[in-house]
Write a protein that holds these residues in place. Structure first.
Motif, PDB file in Angstrom:
ATOM      1  N   GLU A  82      65.846  19.821  52.910  1.00 18.55           N
ATOM      2  CA  GLU A  82      64.635  18.993  52.842  1.00 18.55           C
ATOM      3  C   GLU A  82      63.689  19.349  53.982  1.00 18.55           C
ATOM      4  O   GLU A  82      64.107  19.524  55.130  1.00 18.55           O
ATOM      5  CB  GLU A  82      65.010  17.516  52.907  1.00 18.55           C
ATOM      6  N   ASN A  83      62.434  19.503  53.652  1.00 19.48           N
ATOM      7  CA  ASN A  83      61.438  19.874  54.650  1.00 19.48           C
ATOM      8  C   ASN A  83      60.306  18.856  54.625  1.00 19.48           C
ATOM      9  O   ASN A  83      59.776  18.519  53.561  1.00 19.48           O
ATOM     10  CB  ASN A  83      60.884  21.271  54.364  1.00 19.48           C
ATOM     11  N   CYS A  84      59.958  18.344  55.806  1.00 21.44           N
ATOM     12  CA  CYS A  84      58.892  17.357  55.907  1.00 21.44           C
ATOM     13  C   CYS A  84      57.719  17.932  56.693  1.00 21.44           C
ATOM     14  O   CYS A  84      57.909  18.641  57.681  1.00 21.44           O
ATOM     15  CB  CYS A  84      59.395  16.091  56.606  1.00 21.44           C
ATOM     16  N   SER A  85      56.529  17.631  56.225  1.00 21.12           N
ATOM     17  CA  SER A  85      55.319  18.042  56.935  1.00 21.12           C
ATOM     18  C   SER A  85      54.647  16.802  57.505  1.00 21.12           C
ATOM     19  O   SER A  85      54.578  15.758  56.850  1.00 21.12           O
ATOM     20  CB  SER A  85      54.365  18.766  55.987  1.00 21.12           C
ATOM     21  N   VAL A  86      54.182  16.930  58.748  1.00 17.68           N
ATOM     22  CA  VAL A  86      53.551  15.812  59.451  1.00 17.68           C
ATOM     23  C   VAL A  86      52.112  16.183  59.768  1.00 17.68           C
ATOM     24  O   VAL A  86      51.843  17.254  60.311  1.00 17.68           O
ATOM     25  CB  VAL A  86      54.311  15.479  60.754  1.00 17.68           C
ATOM     26  N   LYS A  87      51.195  15.283  59.426  1.00 19.09           N
ATOM     27  CA  LYS A  87      49.776  15.478  59.730  1.00 19.09           C
ATOM     28  C   LYS A  87      49.314  14.325  60.605  1.00 19.09           C
ATOM     29  O   LYS A  87      49.315  13.171  60.183  1.00 19.09           O
ATOM     30  CB  LYS A  87      48.963  15.535  58.442  1.00 19.09           C
ATOM     31  N   ILE A  88      48.951  14.646  61.833  1.00 19.01           N
ATOM     32  CA  ILE A  88      48.521  13.626  62.793  1.00 19.01           C
ATOM     33  C   ILE A  88      47.023  13.781  63.035  1.00 19.01           C
ATOM     34  O   ILE A  88      46.541  14.879  63.323  1.00 19.01           O
ATOM     35  CB  ILE A  88      49.281  13.779  64.126  1.00 19.01           C
ATOM     36  N   THR A  89      46.300  12.675  62.911  1.00 20.02           N
ATOM     37  CA  THR A  89      44.858  12.667  63.168  1.00 20.02           C
ATOM     38  C   THR A  89      44.596  11.791  64.388  1.00 20.02           C
ATOM     39  O   THR A  89      44.907  10.596  64.395  1.00 20.02           O
ATOM     40  CB  THR A  89      44.086  12.116  61.962  1.00 20.02           C
ATOM     41  N   THR A  90      44.040  12.393  65.433  1.00 21.88           N
ATOM     42  CA  THR A  90      43.767  11.650  66.670  1.00 21.88           C
ATOM     43  C   THR A  90      42.482  10.834  66.536  1.00 21.88           C
ATOM     44  O   THR A  90      41.744  10.943  65.549  1.00 21.88           O
ATOM     45  CB  THR A  90      43.646  12.617  67.862  1.00 21.88           C
ATOM     46  N   ASN A  91      42.194  10.032  67.555  1.00 24.92           N
ATOM     47  CA  ASN A  91      40.976   9.199  67.552  1.00 24.92           C
ATOM     48  C   ASN A  91      39.709  10.044  67.614  1.00 24.92           C
ATOM     49  O   ASN A  91      38.621   9.587  67.235  1.00 24.92           O
ATOM     50  CB  ASN A  91      41.004   8.225  68.732  1.00 24.92           C
ATOM     51  N   THR A  92      39.827  11.251  68.119  1.00 20.28           N
ATOM     52  CA  THR A  92      38.665  12.143  68.209  1.00 20.28           C
ATOM     53  C   THR A  92      38.502  12.996  66.965  1.00 20.28           C
ATOM     54  O   THR A  92      37.602  13.828  66.901  1.00 20.28           O
ATOM     55  CB  THR A  92      38.807  13.056  69.436  1.00 20.28           C
ATOM     56  N   GLY A  93      39.391  12.807  65.967  1.00 23.58           N
ATOM     57  CA  GLY A  93      39.310  13.574  64.732  1.00 23.58           C
ATOM     58  C   GLY A  93      40.114  14.864  64.748  1.00 23.58           C
ATOM     59  O   GLY A  93      40.105  15.617  63.768  1.00 23.58           O
ATOM     60  N   GLN A  94      40.804  15.146  65.843  1.00 19.92           N
ATOM     61  CA  GLN A  94      41.641  16.343  65.902  1.00 19.92           C
ATOM     62  C   GLN A  94      42.827  16.183  64.967  1.00 19.92           C
ATOM     63  O   GLN A  94      43.465  15.134  64.921  1.00 19.92           O
ATOM     64  CB  GLN A  94      42.126  16.570  67.332  1.00 19.92           C
ATOM     65  N   VAL A  95      43.123  17.245  64.209  1.00 23.76           N
ATOM     66  CA  VAL A  95      44.237  17.224  63.256  1.00 23.76           C
ATOM     67  C   VAL A  95      45.357  18.131  63.775  1.00 23.76           C
ATOM     68  O   VAL A  95      45.135  19.299  64.085  1.00 23.76           O
ATOM     69  CB  VAL A  95      43.791  17.681  61.859  1.00 23.76           C
TER      70      VAL A  95
END
Length: 281
Positions: A82-95
């Motif tokens: 199983e493989n999970c992908s994580v997408k984090i979006t900061t308060n400044t819009g950085q991904v």
């Protein structure tokens, strides 16, 4: 050995041309090279896709602080692992994107954390908790992809050495020899492993691969003990590395009459029939 003397009597005294086997051909080597490149690319993809993130996770784990960022986690359960992908979006819009092999439990709460020493380094708490697990999975998969790369390179090197031997002895009068080998069999493929001294006097490991349908395997002389036996081979005067003959005599440009004479001697020999029966088992 009585059988050896009889075979020598009917063995051609004229110069012989040694034929290259299918796996010694240029086309087969090109296929092997493409397979090596493909597996190497997979290994590099696996390493570059996970190790940089692991390094960042380690840096964050030394001085983590919780941050209120949006994290989106998607897991693919259709693969073997199983493989999970994580997408984090900061308060400044950085991904920031991360991949986590091994999966994430649905019962765990996802919290975004950053490094107090370097706020640009951001991950999730589960990535830090599973650092060892991700490292082990990544390393194992990378090594698994690198294994055929290593095996392919070794195969190409051995084929290159054998082609060199063939080119050096082609068109010469060849002599017969008895060579001790170790046999392994998988499906229709028979592999003979043996050692010999090359033209420089260095001990080299040689491998000959046979197909039960096309060439029948090596010509075994005498009994076989724990997959070890003696086989019939040819040697040229310019290179002492022996080349193992096959039961259908396709290794050299034997004439039909020469093949018939050799087969008659072998078939009428109890040594050959006994060893052939053991080989077929």
């Amino acid at each position: 050995m009585g059988l050896m003397n009889k075979v020598v009597e009917v063995f051609p005294t004229r110069p012989l041309k040694v034929m290259k086997l299918k796996q010694e051909g240029i086309l087969h080597q090109i296929k092997t090279i493409f397979a090596i490149i493909f597996c190497f690319a997979l290994a590099m993809f696996m390493a570059l896709n996970h190790y940089p993130g692991l390094i960042d996770d380690y840096k964050i784990s030394r001085n983590p602080v919780v941050v209120d960022y949006h994290a989106e986690v998607k897991c693919n359960t259709r693969r073997i692992i199983e493989n999970c992908s994580v997408k984090i979006t900061t308060n400044t819009g950085q991904v920031i994107k991360r991949a986590l092999p091994g999966g994430i439990s649905k019962n765990n709460q996802v919290v975004t954390v950053a490094s107090a020493d370097d706020p640009s380094l951001v991950t999730i708490n589960l990535a830090i908790d599973n650092m060892l697990k991700v490292f082990v999975i990544t390393t194992v998969l990378t090594l698994l992809f690198m294994l055929p790369v290593w095996m392919g390179l070794v195969t190409i090197l051995r084929i290159h050495k054998m082609r060199k031997v063939i080119n050096e002895i082609n068109g010469q009068r060849l002599t017969l020899a008895i060579v001790p080998i170790k046999l392994t069999s998988y499906g229709k493929t028979i592999t003979a492993i043996y050692h010999a001294k090359n033209a420089q006097g260095v001990d080299v490991k040689c491998v000959a691969v046979f197909n039960k349908d096309s060439n029948g395997g090596p010509i075994i002389i005498g009994d076989m003990t724990k997959n070890k036996c003696n086989v019939l081979a040819i040697i040229g005067k310019n290179n002492p590395v022996p080349i193992i003959l096959d039961q259908n005599f396709t290794r050299c440009d034997f004439t039909d009459n020469e093949i018939q004479a050799l087969k008659t001697v072998l078939i009428n020999s109890s040594e050959f029939r006994l060893s052939l029966n053991i080989h077929m088992l």
